[in-house]
Write a protein that holds these residues in place. Sequence first.
Motif: not given
Length: 368
Positions: A165-190
Amino acid sequence: MAKVIGVINLGNEREQLQELTNHRSMASVPFAGRYRLIDFTLSNMINAGVHNVAVFTRKKYRSLLDHLGSGKEWDLDRQQGGLFILPPPDYAMDLEGDIQHFKQNMAFFNRSRADYVLVSNGNLVWNIDFTHVFNFHEEMEADITVIFKEFNDEKVDTEKFDTLEENEQGWISSINRDVSPKPGDRVYLDTFFIKKELLLDMIQKCDEQGDNLTLVDAVKDKIDRFKIAGYHFKGYFPFIQSLESFYRHSMALLDPNVSQELFFNRGLIYTKVKHEPPAKYMELSDVQNSLIANGCVIEGTVENSILFRGVKVHKDAVVKNSIVMQKSEIGEGAYLENVILDKDVKVSPGKEIAGDNVPTVIAKSTVL
């Protein structure tokens, strides 16, 4: 990118492909007729000019050692830099995190004059220009740049991914571990770029505190202290985390548009060379919409299938919608449909094997 060293980190691989990962790591699973999964990330690094690469192995790495060898197929058989295959310390074999593995191999980083480290995974099927990512990393003046892909695979509903997830400044603000993504979610590519000094500092502090986290968790715990940029990879990227998705995305390569995007739109993908003759099609053979590797001998019928090197399909045998790996042999009059045969499988004459929605997998060296 001479000031970048590469790390292909296999420390947190999951054995998700059933029989295909019983005796090998995910990184060494065969793919697309002649490749292994690790070939893609390794080739991407080489194409970007990264010529100092370490592969941090963990378990079941015998086939990986055989495949990579000295690294000559990737131009890594060299006096300066090259390919380093680094097994984990014995005491870390059963630990869940990978910090201890990095700590054990600090010498690899310390003896390099590089300023940056590119860390990636060994089971990603993609063709990416890492020079674009590195330029983005420097332009953003980021501490860390992670690569993500917008999730678009609606057929995946049970697999878990890390999302960003990104904050208003465009930086990554959180990493959600082991979730079921929805279309459009940003999936981290390791995969991420990081300053070498920052990486070594993170490893040292985690070790001093007795934390055996993964690198991702170490970043997540201190995410507010870093400037983390997100690079959106927009190219072809199949999400492979199950046998079903492995089969589906393998068969997608029979579409010329998909193969073109993966293998030819950017740099080439390299693999271990085996000096075998071209595929041989006998007079009564019938092959339609299939990917046939060199060394194969076809006497029967092959439809919508992928055959790896050295496969033999005897007279009156039928192979449909299947993946047949290296040096397997299909006996006369046998019938295969929706099947994955691992290496060196022998199917007896007249034998019938058919899968359903999830393909039937036959383990390596099985005789049926």
